[in-house]
Design a protein around this motif. Structure first.
Motif, PDB file in Angstrom:
ATOM      1  N   GLU A 181       0.838  -1.205   0.000  1.00  0.00           N
ATOM      2  CA  GLU A 181       0.000   0.000   0.000  1.00  0.00           C
ATOM      3  C   GLU A 181       0.882   1.269   0.000  1.00  0.00           C
ATOM      4  O   GLU A 181       0.672   2.184  -0.782  1.00  0.00           O
ATOM      5  CB  GLU A 181      -0.865  -0.060   1.276  1.00  0.00           C
TER       6      GLU A 181
ATOM      7  N   LYS B 261      -8.041   4.405  -2.017  1.00  0.00           N
ATOM      8  CA  LYS B 261      -8.395   3.979  -0.659  1.00  0.00           C
ATOM      9  C   LYS B 261      -8.832   5.140   0.224  1.00  0.00           C
ATOM     10  O   LYS B 261      -9.633   4.979   1.141  1.00  0.00           O
ATOM     11  CB  LYS B 261      -7.164   3.279  -0.058  1.00  0.00           C
TER      12      LYS B 261
ATOM     13  N   VAL C 248     -11.206  -3.856   8.975  1.00  0.00           N
ATOM     14  CA  VAL C 248     -10.544  -4.154   7.699  1.00  0.00           C
ATOM     15  C   VAL C 248      -9.179  -4.728   8.044  1.00  0.00           C
ATOM     16  O   VAL C 248      -8.364  -4.038   8.653  1.00  0.00           O
ATOM     17  CB  VAL C 248     -10.353  -2.866   6.865  1.00  0.00           C
ATOM     18  N   SER C 249      -8.931  -5.988   7.679  1.00  0.00           N
ATOM     19  CA  SER C 249      -7.651  -6.613   8.049  1.00  0.00           C
ATOM     20  C   SER C 249      -7.439  -7.894   7.286  1.00  0.00           C
ATOM     21  O   SER C 249      -8.413  -8.555   6.920  1.00  0.00           O
ATOM     22  CB  SER C 249      -7.661  -7.022   9.520  1.00  0.00           C
ATOM     23  N   ARG C 250      -6.176  -8.267   7.137  1.00  0.00           N
ATOM     24  CA  ARG C 250      -5.917  -9.625   6.662  1.00  0.00           C
ATOM     25  C   ARG C 250      -6.512 -10.614   7.660  1.00  0.00           C
ATOM     26  O   ARG C 250      -6.671 -10.290   8.837  1.00  0.00           O
ATOM     27  CB  ARG C 250      -4.402  -9.852   6.555  1.00  0.00           C
TER      28      ARG C 250
ATOM     29  N   SER D 195      -8.122  -8.667   2.871  1.00  0.00           N
ATOM     30  CA  SER D 195      -7.558  -9.039   1.573  1.00  0.00           C
ATOM     31  C   SER D 195      -6.654 -10.252   1.731  1.00  0.00           C
ATOM     32  O   SER D 195      -6.135 -10.519   2.805  1.00  0.00           O
ATOM     33  CB  SER D 195      -6.768  -7.874   0.979  1.00  0.00           C
TER      34      SER D 195
ATOM     35  N   GLY E 278      -0.576  -0.484  11.783  1.00  0.00           N
ATOM     36  CA  GLY E 278      -2.027  -0.445  11.676  1.00  0.00           C
ATOM     37  C   GLY E 278      -2.475   0.677  10.756  1.00  0.00           C
ATOM     38  O   GLY E 278      -3.112   1.640  11.176  1.00  0.00           O
TER      39      GLY E 278
HETATM   40  N1  UDP Z   1      -6.422  -3.839   3.012  1.00  0.00           N
HETATM   41  C1  UDP Z   1      -7.146  -3.815   1.834  1.00  0.00           C
HETATM   42  N2  UDP Z   1      -8.175  -4.650   1.668  1.00  0.00           N
HETATM   43  C2  UDP Z   1      -8.540  -5.516   2.621  1.00  0.00           C
HETATM   44  C3  UDP Z   1      -7.792  -5.562   3.829  1.00  0.00           C
HETATM   45  C4  UDP Z   1      -6.727  -4.702   3.992  1.00  0.00           C
HETATM   46  O1  UDP Z   1      -6.876  -3.013   0.952  1.00  0.00           O
HETATM   47  O2  UDP Z   1      -9.489  -6.254   2.406  1.00  0.00           O
HETATM   48  C5  UDP Z   1      -5.344  -2.865   3.196  1.00  0.00           C
HETATM   49  C6  UDP Z   1      -5.692  -1.878   4.291  1.00  0.00           C
HETATM   50  O3  UDP Z   1      -6.604  -0.910   3.809  1.00  0.00           O
HETATM   51  C7  UDP Z   1      -4.324  -1.344   4.672  1.00  0.00           C
HETATM   52  C8  UDP Z   1      -3.430  -2.554   4.479  1.00  0.00           C
HETATM   53  O4  UDP Z   1      -4.137  -3.453   3.621  1.00  0.00           O
HETATM   54  O5  UDP Z   1      -3.933  -0.326   3.793  1.00  0.00           O
HETATM   55  C9  UDP Z   1      -3.136  -3.247   5.796  1.00  0.00           C
HETATM   56  O6  UDP Z   1      -2.150  -2.545   6.487  1.00  0.00           O
HETATM   57  P1  UDP Z   1      -1.988  -2.654   8.058  1.00  0.00           P
HETATM   58  O7  UDP Z   1      -0.814  -1.826   8.446  1.00  0.00           O
HETATM   59  O8  UDP Z   1      -3.276  -2.309   8.742  1.00  0.00           O
HETATM   60  O9  UDP Z   1      -1.730  -4.192   8.355  1.00  0.00           O
HETATM   61  P2  UDP Z   1      -0.742  -5.299   7.739  1.00  0.00           P
HETATM   62  O10 UDP Z   1      -1.586  -6.104   6.802  1.00  0.00           O
HETATM   63  O11 UDP Z   1       0.398  -4.600   7.072  1.00  0.00           O
HETATM   64  O12 UDP Z   1      -0.330  -6.107   8.951  1.00  0.00           O
END
Ligand code: UDP
Length: 412
Positions: free
Chosen positions: A53, A205, A233-235, A266, A325
């Motif tokens: 991102e 986004k 919203v999270s993996r 995602s 985050g």
């Molecule tokens: N994200 C996304 N779609 C999703 C889930 C997450 O685009 O379905 C993006 C979210 O918007 C953010 C990034 O993935 O920009 C996750 O970054 P974060 O630092 O919160 O967590 P990481 O996945 O790096 O541990």
């Protein structure tokens, strides 16, 4: 090593209305002596997760400033990414086994990517542990400065993973962590700096979106736009605790039956565990028409995430461990109060009682979400303060400024 990732061109001038004239001018001045510098960023995935991102904005903005910036993604098969996921978890403290076979898979993957990396650069940034072995396996140096950019919290690593990685890290000239607290024990690199990540206020986004459009988009995914929505919203990952979020939602729903929950996640290609954890989350969710578990394969891309964040009444990020985050930054930028786990970079963003609430348990998460649902004016005021906090500290121009200042210092 794959071909360079192609990114959409961006212009800093477009950011002037958001960050101000002065900030853009200051950046151009800072970058002037660095024009023409060949900078390479290497990470594990072009999509999914915070690093991808950030780079998708960072690279085109560096180019706009006159640097020759490139982004490459390492090549790896499923076995390699299974090992790197275990390393990621182990470095954040999970007590997992790290067998000699796993170590050899990581070494072999890094050796191969190191051999495939061609070209000459002034600076190479290697992001996170997946490709961290590359400089140690190079026959030719290929850059004046190698920087390890660590986005995770290595303060209490599971020792087998950390002691394995340390000799490879010694090959770096410098390192950048998100926060000073994240540097693991006996870190061998002398020059270390700290840069918290940032968001791009004009990316799909985060760009402005009309409220009715946001509502129409979430309605397409089965959410009732006229009833309150909780969102994470999270993996799909144990550290993000989607199971705990579902439990908190159920507690809220006892008091407020009209509430809905969306878990949007995602699937990054460097995260094979994601599917397994997604299934587990689905099982825990069961049959509840007000609980939506969605991912990018359902068509939830950046613009849709934007819509969900805008349509939510309360955004939750109930992480148990967290690098920074970015999802919290994104939500605050949209003026949403965030109920976040008291961990990692979340407290840098969520000031308890000011821009949201910090929580340590399912019960506290439910209580604070309920509080915000019942006090909409206060929730709105918190969201507004959150947006201002992000404007001051976590927009991409600040990240660029920090990095350019370091390059000037380290390349001098
Ligand atoms: N994200 C996304 N779609 C999703 C889930 C997450 O685009 O379905 C993006 C979210 O918007 C953010 C990034 O993935 O920009 C996750 O970054 P974060 O630092 O919160 O967590 P990481 O996945 O790096 O541990």
């Amino acid at each position: 090593m794959h071909e360079p990732v192609s990114v959409t061109p961006r212009s800093l001038n477009a950011l002037r209305p958001v960050v101000g004239e002065e900030e853009v001018e200051a950046l151009r001045e800072l970058a002037a002596p660095l024009r023409g510098m060949r900078v390479l960023h290497v990470n594990a995935t072009a999509f999914g997760g915070g690093v991808a991102e950030i780079l998708s904005t960072h690279i085109p903005l560096l180019r706009d400033l006159g640097l020759e910036a490139e982004w490459r993604v390492i090549h790896g098969d499923e076995a390699f990414f299974r090992v790197t996921k275990a390393m990621h978890n182990g470095l954040q403290g999970m007590e997992l086994p790290f067998s000699p076979e796993m170590q050899e898979i990581w070494r072999e993957g890094n050796r191969r990517n190191a051999a495939q990396l061609e070209g000459d650069y002034d600076v190479i940034f290697i992001h996170d542990p997946q490709p961290a072995g590359i400089p140690a396996f190079r026959e030719r140096r290929g850059a004046r400065l190698w920087i390890w950019r660590c986005h995770i919290d290595t303060r209490t690593p599971h020792p087998p993973f950390w002691s394995f990685l340390l000799p490879y890290l010694s090959a770096y000239d410098a390192a950048i962590f998100t926060m000073a607290e994240y540097v693991g024990p006996d870190f061998p690199v002398r020059r270390v700096a700290f840069i918290p990540p940032t968001i791009d206020p004009l990316s799909p986004k985060n760009a402005p979106m009309r409220e009715d459009e946001a509502r129409a988009i979430v309605a397409r995914f089965g959410v009732d736009p006229h009833r309150p929505l909780l969102l994470q919203v999270s993996r799909f990952d144990p550290w993000k605790d989607p199971i705990g979020v579902i439990d908190a939602y159920r507690l809220v729903k006892r008091e407020r039956p009209e509430v809905q929950l969306a878990l949007v996640g995602s699937m990054a290609h460097d995260d094979p565990e994601g599917w397994w954890y997604y299934d587990r989350t689905l099982r825990h969710a069961g049959e509840d028409p007000d609980l939506h578990v969605l991912h990018n394969f359902h068509g939830v891309g950046a613009w849709e995430v934007n819509a969900f964040q805008r349509a939510a009444a309360v955004v939750i990020q109930k992480s148990l461990r967290e690098g920074f985050g970015l999802t919290v930054t994104e939500a605050l930028w949209k003026g949403k109060p965030v109920v976040g786990g008291r961990t990692g970079g979340i407290p840098l963003q969520v000031h308890d009682g000011e821009t949201g609430f910090l929580v340590d348990s399912v019960a506290a998460c439910a209580e604070k979400a309920l509080y915000l649902l019942s006090h909409p004016e206060e929730a709105q005021a918190m969201g507004a303060r959150g947006r201002e906090h992000v404007r001051r500290h976590f927009l991409c121009t600040r990240g660029l400024r920090d990095e350019l200042a370091l390059l000037r210092e380290w390349m001098a």
